[in-house]
Scaffold this motif. Structure first.
Motif, short mmCIF file in Angstrom:
data_model
loop_
_atom_site.label_atom_id
_atom_site.label_comp_id
_atom_site.label_asym_id
_atom_site.label_seq_id
_atom_site.Cartn_x
_atom_site.Cartn_y
_atom_site.Cartn_z
N VAL A 1 47.15 1.92 52.69
CA VAL A 1 47.86 1.55 51.47
C VAL A 1 47.86 0.04 51.32
N ALA B 1 50.84 -0.94 45.94
CA ALA B 1 50.53 0.48 45.69
C ALA B 1 51.79 1.20 45.19
N ARG C 1 54.93 -3.22 54.13
CA ARG C 1 54.66 -1.78 54.06
C ARG C 1 54.03 -1.25 55.36
N SER D 1 47.92 0.35 41.74
CA SER D 1 48.63 -0.74 42.40
C SER D 1 48.97 -1.83 41.39
N ALA E 1 41.54 0.87 44.43
CA ALA E 1 42.86 1.03 45.02
C ALA E 1 43.82 -0.03 44.47
N SER F 1 46.79 11.02 55.51
CA SER F 1 47.27 9.64 55.43
C SER F 1 46.09 8.70 55.26
N GLN G 1 53.54 4.57 44.99
CA GLN G 1 53.60 5.92 45.55
C GLN G 1 54.47 6.79 44.67
N TYR H 1 43.38 5.09 43.49
CA TYR H 1 43.76 6.14 44.46
C TYR H 1 43.69 7.52 43.79
N LYS I 1 49.31 8.23 45.17
CA LYS I 1 49.50 6.92 44.56
C LYS I 1 48.73 6.89 43.25
#
Lengths: 313, 226
Positions: A234, A238, A254, A265, B6, A231, A240, A186, A262
């Motif tokens: 996620v 993750a 979530r 993860s 991610a 936005s 944050q 991220y 972020k």
């Protein structure tokens, strides 16, 4: 009376869960599913079930069920004193019960969440492809609610299943400290090296405000300077960093999109450990690459398949 | 376009980080392309304003291979058009009894209540993102004459079907929930129904147009008033 279990006492928070609700994130529906998939999978496997069959997630404990079918069940995960008709019984192995028996769980001595699976699972209609209960959305389980006293949990009777036990050496031990492996991602490239080192060198304490949506941590804040984000989706685990700098780890329930920066993860395997950590427990982080994380995950899956539970009756 | 890790089994595709119909069209197109091409390895897709989160099964593919496939497929895709999404028309009962903030918008923006209602119906909106709750679609962008900041203090209960404005965005509340948007009317259509599949009429990239209905029609279509 149809077969199954009657809920005498629902306990602190008991939810029907299958593997989770997939393919509906884009409509705003979260994934749900067991917070500790490892213990959930073992509970099903010790009943001779396929993976992902609907079971109960018992948080903290206090559940009491009355059997209305002859079947087997298994309890795995947090160490909750288990009794059948008042007689202490072992977790991490399947147990035979008959109609009229009372199954009771005390409160967790170690860990936070236990999974109670029955042969062929609880027979609950799926919503959006899954029985996973997400209370905030009012979806899954029995009308989207946690178990309540008087609920009926239908399941089939079976006498043919063998009882299975997982050898002690394979059972997880839940302590007061976890090290979570993190895949950077991220906005991590926008966070300075100093602040990343600070994050990986720090130790945090799990706050009691943690739930199935997110784990909140107290400890050294991470100082980041990232302009407002649009936005974005996620994923599980993750991390944050909101404006106060205290990391929040996103769990199975979530929200599907969010606008906080972020830094990456937590690996899915380690999310199981985090789900078993009690408030006040200590959390620290370790960096792994995406390729390492994949190898670790595949090795763990392969190990899980190679373990053979022992027949115990 | 940029593809970034991610998680152990997720990549996120970033498009130009702006809220525009063009970017939204690229997100919608990427969602459609990957959904059909990667069906065997996908666990979930999460499109938003200017990004697409791709969650995959790591036992089927590794991230480097997937990233390469994504880049090739999206580079080869034809230019996206912002008018491709399906058009959904939603009825709204605009009134003082169903829109408790109409009077305040009228006072602050110095336009009549009738104009606020007319301006809200005057354009087609785009679904930029879905989130906050199942079926909560962020629609943009409203006419500048009715742009209103969120309430200072959110309401503890906004009834299902409420149509609100926050900044340049508008939305229909899919379920009873807390909320801080300025409420201007009620829509009798279910934006989320846990008991019916597909259960949700809107997807990211769809287009929405509101039209006015009267109290009788609202009630006849199953709308409820507090």
């Amino acid at each position: 009376m149809k077969g199954g279990f009657r809920v005498n006492r629902p306990g602190v928070l008991t939810l029907l869960q299958d593997a989770g609700r997939f393919g509906h994130n884009r409509f705003g529906l979260t994934t749900g599913g067991p917070a500790d998939p490892l213990a959930f999978n073992w509970a099903n496997r010790l009943c001779g079930n396929d993976r992902g069959i609907t079971a109960l997630e018992v948080t903290i404990g206090g559940l009491e069920l009355e059997c209305q079918a002859d079947t087997i069940f298994a309890l795995c995960g947090a160490d909750m004193p288990l009794t059948i008709n008042g007689q202490p019984k072992e977790s991490w192995r399947s147990q035979r019960v008959k109609s009229g028996d009372r199954v009771a769980l005390g409160y967790a001595r170690r860990g936070m969440r236990a999974y109670l699976a029955v042969a062929d699972g609880f027979n609950i209609p799926a919503t959006f492809g899954s029985t996973a209960t997400v209370v905030r959305e009012g979806v899954g389980g029995l009308s989207g609610n946690p178990l309540q006293a008087g609920d009926h949990l239908p399941c089939a009777a079976t006498s043919s299943r063998q009882c299975l036990s997982l050898a002690r050496g394979y059972r997880p031990v839940y302590g007061g400290r976890v090290i979570l492996r993190v895949v950077s991602g991220y906005q991590s490239e926008l966070i300075t090296n100093d602040q990343q080192q600070h994050f990986f060198a720090s130790e945090y304490r799990l706050l009691s405000q943690s739930d199935r949506m997110a784990c909140r941590l107290a400890g050294p804040p991470i100082d980041i300077d990232i302009p407002d984000l649009l936005s974005e989706g996620v994923c599980l685990g993750a991390i944050q960093i909101p404006p106060d700098g205290l990391p929040i780890i996103l769990m199975h329930d979530r929200q599907t999109i969010g606008g906080y920066p972020k830094l990456g993860s937590v690996m899915s395997l380690d999310m199981s450990q985090l789900a078993q950590l009690k408030p006040g427990g200590l959390v620290s982080f370790k960096s792994v690459t995406m390729a390492e994380a994949r190898h670790i995950r595949l090795a763990a899956d392969s190990m899980y398949r190679q373990i053979n539970p022992e027949v115990c009756d | 376009m940029k593809v970034v890790p991610a998680s152990e089994n997720a990549l996120i595709i970033y498009f130009e980080q702006v809220v525009t119909a063009d970017t939204s069209a690229r997100v919608r197109q990427a969602t459609a392309v990957l959904e059909s091409a990667l069906v065997d390895v996908l666990i979930d897709l999460v499109p938003s304003y200017a990004s697409l989160l791709v969650i995959f099964d790591l036992s089927c593919i590794d991230a480097a291979t997937l990233e390469q496939q994504i880049t090739e497929m999206l580079d080869a895709a034809p230019a996206a058009s912002s008018s491709d999404g399906k058009l959904v028309e939603l009825p709204v009962y605009y009134s003082m009894e169903s829109g408790p903030d109409l009077a305040e918008i009228s006072r602050v923006k110095k336009v009549s209540v009738e104009e606020v209602i007319a301006l809200h119906q005057s354009r087609e909106y785009l679904v930029y993102a879905i989130g906050f709750a199942p079926g909560f679609a962020y629609l943009g962008e409203v006419d500048s004459r009715i742009v209103m900041p969120r309430l200072d203090t959110p309401r503890t209960l906004v009834p299902r079907g409420s149509v609100g404005i926050a900044g340049r965005q508008t939305a229909v509340y899919p379920v009873d929930s807390p909320g801080g948007w300025n409420l201007i009317g009620l829509c009798p259509e279910r934006m989320f129904d846990p008991l019916s599949e597909p259960g949700m009429p809107l997807q990211v990239g769809d287009r929405v147009r509101f039209f006015s209905i009267n109290r009788e029609t609202f009630l006849a279509r199953g709308g409820r008033l507090a």
